[in-house]
Design an enzyme around this catalytic site. Structure first.
Site, PDB file in Angstrom:
ATOM      1  N   ASN A   8     -18.043  16.500  29.298  1.00 39.74           N
ATOM      2  CA  ASN A   8     -17.289  16.613  30.508  1.00 39.74           C
ATOM      3  C   ASN A   8     -16.206  17.754  30.313  1.00 39.74           C
ATOM      4  OD1 ASN A   8     -15.490  15.983  32.588  1.00 39.74           O
ATOM      5  ND2 ASN A   8     -14.669  14.153  32.148  1.00 39.74           N
ATOM      6  N   LYS A  10     -14.209  18.586  32.225  1.00 35.33           N
ATOM      7  CA  LYS A  10     -12.828  18.422  32.986  1.00 35.33           C
ATOM      8  C   LYS A  10     -12.338  19.712  33.795  1.00 35.33           C
ATOM      9  CE  LYS A  10     -11.625  14.396  29.968  1.00 35.33           C
ATOM     10  NZ  LYS A  10     -10.627  13.693  29.767  1.00 35.33           N
ATOM     11  N   HIS A  93     -14.644   8.014  36.712  1.00 34.35           N
ATOM     12  CA  HIS A  93     -14.014   8.439  35.620  1.00 34.35           C
ATOM     13  C   HIS A  93     -12.712   7.913  35.623  1.00 34.35           C
ATOM     14  CE1 HIS A  93     -12.110  10.847  32.390  1.00 34.35           C
ATOM     15  NE2 HIS A  93     -13.210  10.997  31.867  1.00 34.35           N
ATOM     16  N   GLU A  95      -9.826   9.027  34.854  1.00 32.99           N
ATOM     17  CA  GLU A  95      -9.008   9.792  35.674  1.00 32.99           C
ATOM     18  C   GLU A  95      -9.140   9.833  37.079  1.00 32.99           C
ATOM     19  OE1 GLU A  95      -8.893  12.648  31.630  1.00 32.99           O
ATOM     20  OE2 GLU A  95     -10.085  13.482  33.279  1.00 32.99           O
ATOM     21  N   GLU A 165     -15.458   4.014  28.474  1.00 35.04           N
ATOM     22  CA  GLU A 165     -14.276   4.909  28.226  1.00 35.04           C
ATOM     23  C   GLU A 165     -12.915   4.059  28.088  1.00 35.04           C
ATOM     24  OE1 GLU A 165     -14.059   7.922  30.894  1.00 35.04           O
ATOM     25  OE2 GLU A 165     -13.495   6.775  32.225  1.00 35.04           O
ATOM     26  N   GLY A 171      -8.346  11.558  25.162  1.00 32.91           N
ATOM     27  CA  GLY A 171      -7.530  12.597  25.447  1.00 32.91           C
ATOM     28  C   GLY A 171      -6.217  12.444  24.384  1.00 32.91           C
ATOM     29  N   SER A 211     -12.210  10.468  22.844  1.00 28.77           N
ATOM     30  CA  SER A 211     -11.944  11.300  21.575  1.00 28.77           C
ATOM     31  C   SER A 211     -12.986  11.174  20.729  1.00 28.77           C
ATOM     32  CB  SER A 211     -10.543  10.632  21.004  1.00 28.77           C
ATOM     33  OG  SER A 211      -9.614  10.811  21.898  1.00 28.77           O
TER      34      SER A 211
END
Length: 251
Positions: A8, A10, A93, A95, A165, A171, A211
């Site tokens: 991904n 991003k 996701h 985010e 996740e 991150g 991560s």
């Protein structure tokens, strides 16, 4: 269980940097299982051009819940993604949920839209740090998964990839321990069995995202219910991403 590694990107990339990265992935030996990268919309054509004919697939990071063309300024439909040769699309996701307010209902609608376009949704589930500290991880993940199942049903859910996740590990450089990750993956597989049956649960790809690095990939992928990874920052470095793919191949 099916091994799969998805990168991904991003909101990263440039035409020049992408060329070097995509060519490195294209030219690497095929690992014997699916590998893909989900790139920003503007780079889908570049990904399709450089990866076409290779063992590496490509996809997008989001799509509209609206399956048909229409007056939805700024949106991108599943049919448009398919037109660029996409095979995968990320849905839900963390985010998108946290920064853009995507609800469980919207994520379910987007999953349905992806499937209608013959795309494979990578359905993302996971808890925040606050939710983990309150020991409600399982209820959060179950709620997120059940919302999709209620919308699309068992047969359609069997066509999805699941990505666990933990939001607190995305991150941040903090990774769930292999035992922590395995516990949630096992719970997700058990819920899939309850919702869809044992055959679906056994055949599902449940990826870990949070991560993942070359240094920890092998230990994570050695867990019995972790089938691969949804890779963030390490997917932007060809050597790191390929090392993670190698770890998945060796697991």
């Amino acid at each position: 269980m099916r091994t799969l590694v998805v990168g991904n990107w991003k909101m990263h990339g440039s035409k020049s940097a992408n060329t070097e990265l995509l060519e490195a992935l294209r030219d690497a030996p095929a690992p014997g299982f699916p590998v893909a990268v989900c790139v920003p919309f503007p780079y889908l054509h570049q990904a399709a051009d450089l990866l076409s004919g290779s063992s590496v697939g490509w996809g997008a990071q989001n799509l509209s819940e609206h399956a048909q063309y229409g007056a939805y300024t700024g949106e991108v439909s599943g049919a448009m993604l398919k037109d660029f040769g996409c095979r995968y699309v990320l849905v839900g996701h963390s985010e998108r949920r946290a920064l853009y307010g995507e609800s469980d209902a919207l994520v379910a609608a987007k999953t349905e839209s992806a499937l209608a376009a013959d795309l494979i949704p990578v359905l993302c589930l996971g808890e925040t740090l606050d939710e983990r500290e309150r020991a409600v991880t399982e209820s959060v993940v179950e709620r997120q998964l059940t919302a999709v199942h209620q919308r699309i049903g068992s047969e359609a859910l069997a066509r999805c990839v699941i990505a666990y996740e933990p939001v607190w590990a995305i991150g941040t450089g903090v990774t769930a321990t292999p035992a922590q990750a395995q516990a949630v993956h096992a719970f997700i597989r058990a819920r899939l069995e309850a919702l869809c049956g044992s055959a679906v649960a056994a055949g599902a790809s449940i990826l870990y995202g949070g991560s993942v690095k070359p240094q920890n990939a092998a230990e994570l992928f050695s867990q019995p219910d972790i089938d691969g990874g949804l890779i963030g920052g390490a997917a932007l470095v060809a050597g790191d991403f390929l090392a993670i793919v190698a770890a998945a191949a060796a697991s």
